[in-house]
Each structure stands twice: as C-alpha cells, then as structure tokens.
Design a protein around this motif. Structure first.
Motif, PDB file in Angstrom:
ATOM      1  N   GLY A 100       5.559  -1.278  16.010  1.00 51.64           N
ATOM      2  CA  GLY A 100       5.913  -0.959  14.674  1.00 51.64           C
ATOM      3  C   GLY A 100       6.191   0.539  14.419  1.00 51.64           C
ATOM      4  O   GLY A 100       5.664   1.339  15.314  1.00 51.64           O
ATOM      5  N   GLY A 101       6.656   0.745  13.336  1.00 50.56           N
ATOM      6  CA  GLY A 101       6.540   2.161  12.836  1.00 50.56           C
ATOM      7  C   GLY A 101       5.284   2.772  12.345  1.00 50.56           C
ATOM      8  O   GLY A 101       4.204   2.104  12.486  1.00 50.56           O
ATOM      9  N   LYS A 102       5.046   3.949  12.389  1.00 49.84           N
ATOM     10  CA  LYS A 102       3.958   5.029  12.076  1.00 49.84           C
ATOM     11  C   LYS A 102       2.961   4.034  11.234  1.00 49.84           C
ATOM     12  O   LYS A 102       1.724   4.143  11.411  1.00 49.84           O
ATOM     13  CB  LYS A 102       4.118   6.241  11.605  1.00 49.84           C
ATOM     14  CG  LYS A 102       3.195   7.228  11.337  1.00 49.84           C
ATOM     15  CD  LYS A 102       3.714   8.508  10.859  1.00 49.84           C
ATOM     16  CE  LYS A 102       2.560   9.545  10.727  1.00 49.84           C
ATOM     17  NZ  LYS A 102       3.070  10.819  10.146  1.00 49.84           N
ATOM     18  N   TYR A 103       3.049   3.658  10.095  1.00 51.23           N
ATOM     19  CA  TYR A 103       2.522   3.042   8.907  1.00 51.23           C
ATOM     20  C   TYR A 103       2.601   1.224   8.838  1.00 51.23           C
ATOM     21  O   TYR A 103       2.043   0.875   7.976  1.00 51.23           O
ATOM     22  CB  TYR A 103       2.779   3.774   7.623  1.00 51.23           C
ATOM     23  CG  TYR A 103       2.447   4.987   7.666  1.00 51.23           C
ATOM     24  CD1 TYR A 103       1.026   5.592   7.836  1.00 51.23           C
ATOM     25  CD2 TYR A 103       3.564   5.991   7.610  1.00 51.23           C
ATOM     26  CE1 TYR A 103       0.778   6.908   7.371  1.00 51.23           C
ATOM     27  CE2 TYR A 103       3.368   7.278   7.768  1.00 51.23           C
ATOM     28  CZ  TYR A 103       1.944   7.586   7.610  1.00 51.23           C
ATOM     29  OH  TYR A 103       1.762   8.973   7.427  1.00 51.23           O
ATOM     30  N   ALA A 104       2.813   0.829   9.826  1.00 53.37           N
ATOM     31  CA  ALA A 104       3.446  -0.642   9.828  1.00 53.37           C
ATOM     32  C   ALA A 104       2.912  -1.310  11.389  1.00 53.37           C
ATOM     33  O   ALA A 104       2.525  -0.795  12.205  1.00 53.37           O
ATOM     34  CB  ALA A 104       4.818  -0.820   9.878  1.00 53.37           C
ATOM     35  N   ALA A 105       2.518  -2.596  11.034  1.00 55.00           N
ATOM     36  CA  ALA A 105       2.000  -3.236  12.156  1.00 55.00           C
ATOM     37  C   ALA A 105       3.037  -3.449  13.125  1.00 55.00           C
ATOM     38  O   ALA A 105       4.443  -3.526  13.007  1.00 55.00           O
ATOM     39  CB  ALA A 105       1.642  -4.675  11.759  1.00 55.00           C
ATOM     40  N   GLY A 109       2.840  -6.802   8.751  1.00 58.80           N
ATOM     41  CA  GLY A 109       3.318  -6.080   7.622  1.00 58.80           C
ATOM     42  C   GLY A 109       3.827  -4.633   7.673  1.00 58.80           C
ATOM     43  O   GLY A 109       3.539  -3.994   8.559  1.00 58.80           O
ATOM     44  N   ASP A 110       4.869  -4.626   7.040  1.00 55.95           N
ATOM     45  CA  ASP A 110       5.390  -3.124   6.919  1.00 55.95           C
ATOM     46  C   ASP A 110       4.182  -2.290   5.915  1.00 55.95           C
ATOM     47  O   ASP A 110       3.368  -2.952   5.343  1.00 55.95           O
ATOM     48  CB  ASP A 110       6.481  -3.147   5.933  1.00 55.95           C
ATOM     49  CG  ASP A 110       7.815  -3.868   6.468  1.00 55.95           C
ATOM     50  OD1 ASP A 110       7.782  -4.248   7.764  1.00 55.95           O
ATOM     51  OD2 ASP A 110       8.929  -4.148   5.990  1.00 55.95           O
ATOM     52  N   LYS A 111       4.679  -1.013   5.971  1.00 50.55           N
ATOM     53  CA  LYS A 111       3.735  -0.235   4.883  1.00 50.55           C
ATOM     54  C   LYS A 111       3.808  -0.894   3.554  1.00 50.55           C
ATOM     55  O   LYS A 111       4.868  -1.352   3.041  1.00 50.55           O
ATOM     56  CB  LYS A 111       4.287   0.919   4.732  1.00 50.55           C
ATOM     57  CG  LYS A 111       3.445   2.214   3.921  1.00 50.55           C
ATOM     58  CD  LYS A 111       3.877   3.622   4.153  1.00 50.55           C
ATOM     59  CE  LYS A 111       2.899   4.185   3.164  1.00 50.55           C
ATOM     60  NZ  LYS A 111       3.584   5.905   3.236  1.00 50.55           N
ATOM     61  N   ASN A 112       2.610  -0.955   2.961  1.00 54.20           N
ATOM     62  CA  ASN A 112       2.306  -1.561   1.584  1.00 54.20           C
ATOM     63  C   ASN A 112       2.620  -2.823   1.534  1.00 54.20           C
ATOM     64  O   ASN A 112       3.079  -3.389   0.246  1.00 54.20           O
ATOM     65  CB  ASN A 112       3.004  -0.840   0.561  1.00 54.20           C
ATOM     66  CG  ASN A 112       2.662   0.788   0.584  1.00 54.20           C
ATOM     67  OD1 ASN A 112       1.548   1.199   0.445  1.00 54.20           O
ATOM     68  ND2 ASN A 112       3.629   1.445   0.249  1.00 54.20           N
ATOM     69  N   ASN A 113       2.341  -3.677   2.523  1.00 59.03           N
ATOM     70  CA  ASN A 113       2.930  -5.094   2.492  1.00 59.03           C
ATOM     71  C   ASN A 113       1.880  -5.806   1.444  1.00 59.03           C
ATOM     72  O   ASN A 113       0.777  -5.358   1.333  1.00 59.03           O
ATOM     73  CB  ASN A 113       2.959  -5.814   3.860  1.00 59.03           C
ATOM     74  CG  ASN A 113       1.588  -5.916   4.483  1.00 59.03           C
ATOM     75  OD1 ASN A 113       0.748  -4.961   5.012  1.00 59.03           O
ATOM     76  ND2 ASN A 113       1.092  -7.084   4.543  1.00 59.03           N
TER      77      ASN A 113
END
Length: 180
Positions: A100-105, A109-113
């Motif tokens: 995933g991306g820097k702040y995502a799993a 979950g994405d960031k702020n999931n």
C-alpha cells in the motif's frame, strides 16, 4: 457456448462479475470492484496494478490463483487492496504482492479508514506491507492521524497459504497499527 467470464485487459478499471487474467496485463489506474467479483489469475500470468484495487464496503472480491497479482507504488493514502470503508476480500490462491501507500495498509484500510471489512486468506502466497514509513499495518488498519494513529481493523482470518504481513516503523504486520 456463451461464457460470462470477462477477460481482464489494460482498460479494465471497473470489475464486476467473473473476470479472468489470460495474459500479462498492466492496469495503470486504480481498479474499482463493483458488486460480487471473482478475479481468476490464470497460470503463468501476472496482473500488475500499481494504483491498487478499491474494495469498498458492500462489495466482495474473491481472488483465485495460480497466477500473480502485483500492486506496488500506490498513492500515499491508498491501500493496495482496500478502501476507507473496506469491503470483503477472499484470497483462495495465487501469488499476491500487495504494498500500500505511505499511510495505508497493504490489504485493508486506506488512510483515515472508518470500517475494517473482512479479509479471509484460504491459500496462495500473500506478501502484504504498508508502502512507506509509518502507522499502517501490512494487513488491517491504515493510519488515522485524526484519532491518534489507530486505524480500524476488521475481521482477519487466515486458514491457509503462506502469508507474510509486515510494516515499517510504529506498526504491526496484521491488525491495527501501534500508537507512537
């Protein structure tokens, strides 16, 4: 004989129904899952999806092998397979690399999931990592900087397969990430 199976091509950005990868394919945009979707990865094929797969609440993705799915270099707030409100994922086989991306799993979950969904792994080789520096699980919650770095982790069940789930600093491989 008419087949309801749809071949996956580089233009396949929304998947619904049953889909099969028959050749090596790269899809440059984020793939959206619509409804109850089956993704068959044929032997010797690779689906490369650098922007990942949007699997939101109310939708189900079942992945069958034995082929490969490679997701790397997602946008920093996006999971490799998942969403802000995560749907249902079932992996029955294949070689899955989900970063995933820097702040995502990697998967989840994405960031702020806000919803963790359901993730079941029954087989295959799964390699799931957050894509960057901090606060997201390999499988589970993304970073939630609005409530102290705890993402929402749904149900995670591993029945079989070879699973490697990891993260970088201040996070765990599977589940919600640690606080700083």
């Amino acid at each position: 004989t008419v087949s309801d199976v749809v071949p996956v091509t580089s233009a396949s950005t929304v998947l619904s129904g049953e889909n099969t990868v028959y050749n090596n394919v790269t899809i440059e945009k984020r793939i959206t899952i619509s409804g109850n979707v089956v993704l068959n990865l044929s032997e010797g094929t690779t689906l490369t999806a650098p922007k990942g797969i949007e699997l939101s609440k109310g939708n189900t993705l079942t992945i069958n092998g034995p082929g490969s799915l490679i997701i790397e270099k997602c946008d920093e707030d996006k999971s490799a397979i998942g969403a802000v409100e995560v749907g249902t994922l079932v992996i029955n086989g294949g070689n899955i690399k989900a970063h995933g991306g820097k702040y995502a799993a990697g998967i989840g979950g994405d960031k702020n999931n806000t919803s963790g969904g359901s993730i079941t792994i029954n087989g295959g080789t799964v390699n799931a990592f957050n894509g960057g520096l901090i606060y997201a699980a390999g499988i589970g919650g993304g970073n939630d900087d609005q409530v102290g770095h705890y993402g929402v982790c749904g149900d995670i069940v591993i029945n079989g397969g070879q699973v490697t789930a990891g993260s970088f600093t201040n996070a765990i491989g599977q589940g919600a990430q640690a606080s700083s």
